[in-house]
Design an enzyme around this catalytic site. Sequence first.
Site, PDB file in Angstrom:
ATOM      1  N   THR A  27     -26.052-132.861 164.994  1.00 46.78           N
ATOM      2  CA  THR A  27     -26.074-131.258 164.359  1.00 46.78           C
ATOM      3  C   THR A  27     -25.227-130.655 165.455  1.00 46.78           C
ATOM      4  O   THR A  27     -25.519-130.409 166.521  1.00 46.78           O
ATOM      5  CB  THR A  27     -27.472-130.769 164.252  1.00 46.78           C
ATOM      6  OG1 THR A  27     -27.927-131.698 163.116  1.00 46.78           O
ATOM      7  CG2 THR A  27     -27.494-129.248 163.553  1.00 46.78           C
ATOM      8  N   GLN A 100     -23.801-138.405 156.570  1.00 50.16           N
ATOM      9  CA  GLN A 100     -25.186-138.477 156.297  1.00 50.16           C
ATOM     10  C   GLN A 100     -25.847-137.641 155.449  1.00 50.16           C
ATOM     11  O   GLN A 100     -25.630-136.492 155.552  1.00 50.16           O
ATOM     12  CB  GLN A 100     -25.816-138.178 157.786  1.00 50.16           C
ATOM     13  CG  GLN A 100     -27.302-138.808 158.169  1.00 50.16           C
ATOM     14  CD  GLN A 100     -28.008-138.348 159.408  1.00 50.16           C
ATOM     15  OE1 GLN A 100     -27.958-137.175 159.532  1.00 50.16           O
ATOM     16  NE2 GLN A 100     -28.785-139.443 159.819  1.00 50.16           N
ATOM     17  N   HIS A 176     -30.614-140.327 155.517  1.00 46.56           N
ATOM     18  CA  HIS A 176     -31.182-139.978 156.709  1.00 46.56           C
ATOM     19  C   HIS A 176     -32.971-140.217 156.528  1.00 46.56           C
ATOM     20  O   HIS A 176     -33.273-138.897 155.734  1.00 46.56           O
ATOM     21  CB  HIS A 176     -30.893-138.421 157.167  1.00 46.56           C
ATOM     22  CG  HIS A 176     -31.371-138.142 158.436  1.00 46.56           C
ATOM     23  ND1 HIS A 176     -32.342-138.599 159.080  1.00 46.56           N
ATOM     24  CD2 HIS A 176     -31.196-137.092 159.108  1.00 46.56           C
ATOM     25  CE1 HIS A 176     -32.658-138.072 160.110  1.00 46.56           C
ATOM     26  NE2 HIS A 176     -31.884-137.020 160.043  1.00 46.56           N
ATOM     27  N   ASN A 179     -36.734-138.712 161.839  1.00 49.98           N
ATOM     28  CA  ASN A 179     -36.798-137.696 162.475  1.00 49.98           C
ATOM     29  C   ASN A 179     -37.533-136.378 161.958  1.00 49.98           C
ATOM     30  O   ASN A 179     -37.354-135.221 162.080  1.00 49.98           O
ATOM     31  CB  ASN A 179     -35.420-136.901 163.043  1.00 49.98           C
ATOM     32  CG  ASN A 179     -34.616-138.061 163.719  1.00 49.98           C
ATOM     33  OD1 ASN A 179     -35.181-138.776 164.363  1.00 49.98           O
ATOM     34  ND2 ASN A 179     -33.326-137.617 163.886  1.00 49.98           N
ATOM     35  N   TYR A 181     -37.819-135.433 158.822  1.00 46.36           N
ATOM     36  CA  TYR A 181     -37.385-134.748 157.456  1.00 46.36           C
ATOM     37  C   TYR A 181     -38.033-135.393 156.072  1.00 46.36           C
ATOM     38  O   TYR A 181     -38.634-136.400 156.317  1.00 46.36           O
ATOM     39  CB  TYR A 181     -35.679-134.724 157.565  1.00 46.36           C
ATOM     40  CG  TYR A 181     -35.196-133.794 158.853  1.00 46.36           C
ATOM     41  CD1 TYR A 181     -35.526-132.529 158.855  1.00 46.36           C
ATOM     42  CD2 TYR A 181     -34.689-134.747 159.793  1.00 46.36           C
ATOM     43  CE1 TYR A 181     -35.087-131.777 160.105  1.00 46.36           C
ATOM     44  CE2 TYR A 181     -34.192-133.962 161.236  1.00 46.36           C
ATOM     45  CZ  TYR A 181     -34.706-132.603 161.153  1.00 46.36           C
ATOM     46  OH  TYR A 181     -34.327-131.906 162.148  1.00 46.36           O
ATOM     47  N   ARG A 228     -31.042-144.676 158.218  1.00 41.45           N
ATOM     48  CA  ARG A 228     -31.681-144.315 159.553  1.00 41.45           C
ATOM     49  C   ARG A 228     -33.124-144.031 159.608  1.00 41.45           C
ATOM     50  O   ARG A 228     -33.504-143.545 158.803  1.00 41.45           O
ATOM     51  CB  ARG A 228     -30.797-143.096 159.990  1.00 41.45           C
ATOM     52  CG  ARG A 228     -30.929-142.843 161.547  1.00 41.45           C
ATOM     53  CD  ARG A 228     -30.197-141.596 162.102  1.00 41.45           C
ATOM     54  NE  ARG A 228     -29.749-142.147 163.472  1.00 41.45           N
ATOM     55  CZ  ARG A 228     -29.732-141.106 164.368  1.00 41.45           C
ATOM     56  NH1 ARG A 228     -30.102-139.854 164.125  1.00 41.45           N
ATOM     57  NH2 ARG A 228     -29.438-141.472 165.768  1.00 41.45           N
ATOM     58  N   ASN A 236     -40.434-133.005 165.093  1.00 44.27           N
ATOM     59  CA  ASN A 236     -40.650-132.095 163.671  1.00 44.27           C
ATOM     60  C   ASN A 236     -42.176-132.571 163.272  1.00 44.27           C
ATOM     61  O   ASN A 236     -42.449-132.542 162.097  1.00 44.27           O
ATOM     62  CB  ASN A 236     -40.005-132.559 162.606  1.00 44.27           C
ATOM     63  CG  ASN A 236     -38.590-131.725 162.819  1.00 44.27           C
ATOM     64  OD1 ASN A 236     -38.258-130.753 163.400  1.00 44.27           O
ATOM     65  ND2 ASN A 236     -37.373-132.393 162.536  1.00 44.27           N
ATOM     66  N   GLY A 316     -24.939-140.398 170.852  1.00 42.97           N
ATOM     67  CA  GLY A 316     -24.920-139.179 170.518  1.00 42.97           C
ATOM     68  C   GLY A 316     -24.089-138.303 171.574  1.00 42.97           C
ATOM     69  O   GLY A 316     -23.060-137.905 171.433  1.00 42.97           O
TER      70      GLY A 316
HETATM   71  C1  PHB Z   1     -31.504-130.988 164.635  1.00 41.72           C
HETATM   72  O1  PHB Z   1     -30.543-130.062 164.537  1.00 41.72           O
HETATM   73  O2  PHB Z   1     -32.142-130.772 165.975  1.00 41.72           O
HETATM   74  C2  PHB Z   1     -31.623-132.203 164.430  1.00 41.72           C
HETATM   75  C3  PHB Z   1     -30.969-132.327 163.088  1.00 41.72           C
HETATM   76  C4  PHB Z   1     -30.959-133.522 162.480  1.00 41.72           C
HETATM   77  C5  PHB Z   1     -31.743-134.622 163.159  1.00 41.72           C
HETATM   78  C6  PHB Z   1     -32.362-134.548 164.493  1.00 41.72           C
HETATM   79  C7  PHB Z   1     -32.228-133.143 164.920  1.00 41.72           C
HETATM   80  O3  PHB Z   1     -32.021-135.841 162.755  1.00 41.72           O
END
Ligand code: PHB
Length: 362
Positions: A27, A100, A176, A179, A181, A228, A236, A316
Amino acid sequence: MAPSTLYEPYDLGPYTLSNRIVMAPLTRSRAGAGNVPQDINAEYYGQRATAGLIITEASQISPQGCGYPSTPGIHSPEQVKGWIKVTKEVHDRGGRIFLQLWHVGRISHPSLQEDGALPVAPMALQPRGDAFTYQGLKPFVMPRALETGEIPGIVGQYRRAAENALMAGFDGVEVHAANGYLLDQFLRDGTNFRTDGYGGSRRNRSRLLMEVLETVTGIWGGERVGVRLSPLNGFNDISDTDPQATFGHVVEALNRFGLAYLHAVEVDMTGKLGDTFDWQKLRNAFDGPYMANGGYGRERAEQSIDSGPADLVSFGVPFIANPDLPARLAEGATLNKADPETFYGGDSRGYTDYPTLKDKAA
Ligand code: PHB
């Protein structure tokens, strides 16, 4: 010693990648008005086209899927036009790029939603922490639990986004499901004890992801779709009482799609220690290519590729600061250091101005 196969070509679905070094989704919050990708975003991805594969930053599949300022979308015609600039630039430079697909679920805020709506989630459980809004940090709100009858609409958002990605010239898409979401919120027992067919048992918690994959692979073919997952990540405010069992189940269920790869985030972004997870076991349960991610450096990446379990390694932060990361790793060159101050938002500084080895020699 022979050079590592990390730098050798790799056949991924219909593509031959130039190496096994992947740019991980990052991001960067530099989309333009309407969350439309701009020329500068095309320049940024183009600079990194020597990656074997680029996976774009997470991109919302709908206005409802948006959870941060200035993240790109893949739901409007203007966004598709913007992404065409990106895919063209990467392809002109010989690279490959997957988009993604992202729905943040409860990790949003009414101020980021159409008509100030509540973010949606498997259940009305308020995450601890703050949302990033255009007005700064604001506490997360109580999300609205999706009704069973709304689930086809969510799958429909993924379908339209996948169709748009095809029109935008991508080589594939990554779903995705990591993480914390939306899809991860469904997978984990800490956020999903719904009593309908989409919650409770592992099978039910995996159902939405499987329906999304059914739809997305119907458009792209399984060999151009990755997934992923982040079994250990507590980011989160997400949790599961038995990640090994939950994600073991998920991975076995993925096998029927003949996917391009499984992308595993092997770390906990909240920085908690104590890794009791058996990654080799997860990898062995998956029939396809395994892409490892999470704090890999040169040595560990080479090792993981040359003596298993990884087929591909994604990087990353090193890719933020090193547009020519594959060349640097191959040569054992020093890496530029990334500046966290410019990770999210802003302009070309800390985005398109990191030098390559050639820039330095000039
Ligand atoms: C973030 O914006 O911090 C972020 C976005 C997507 C991810 C992980 C972190 O999978």
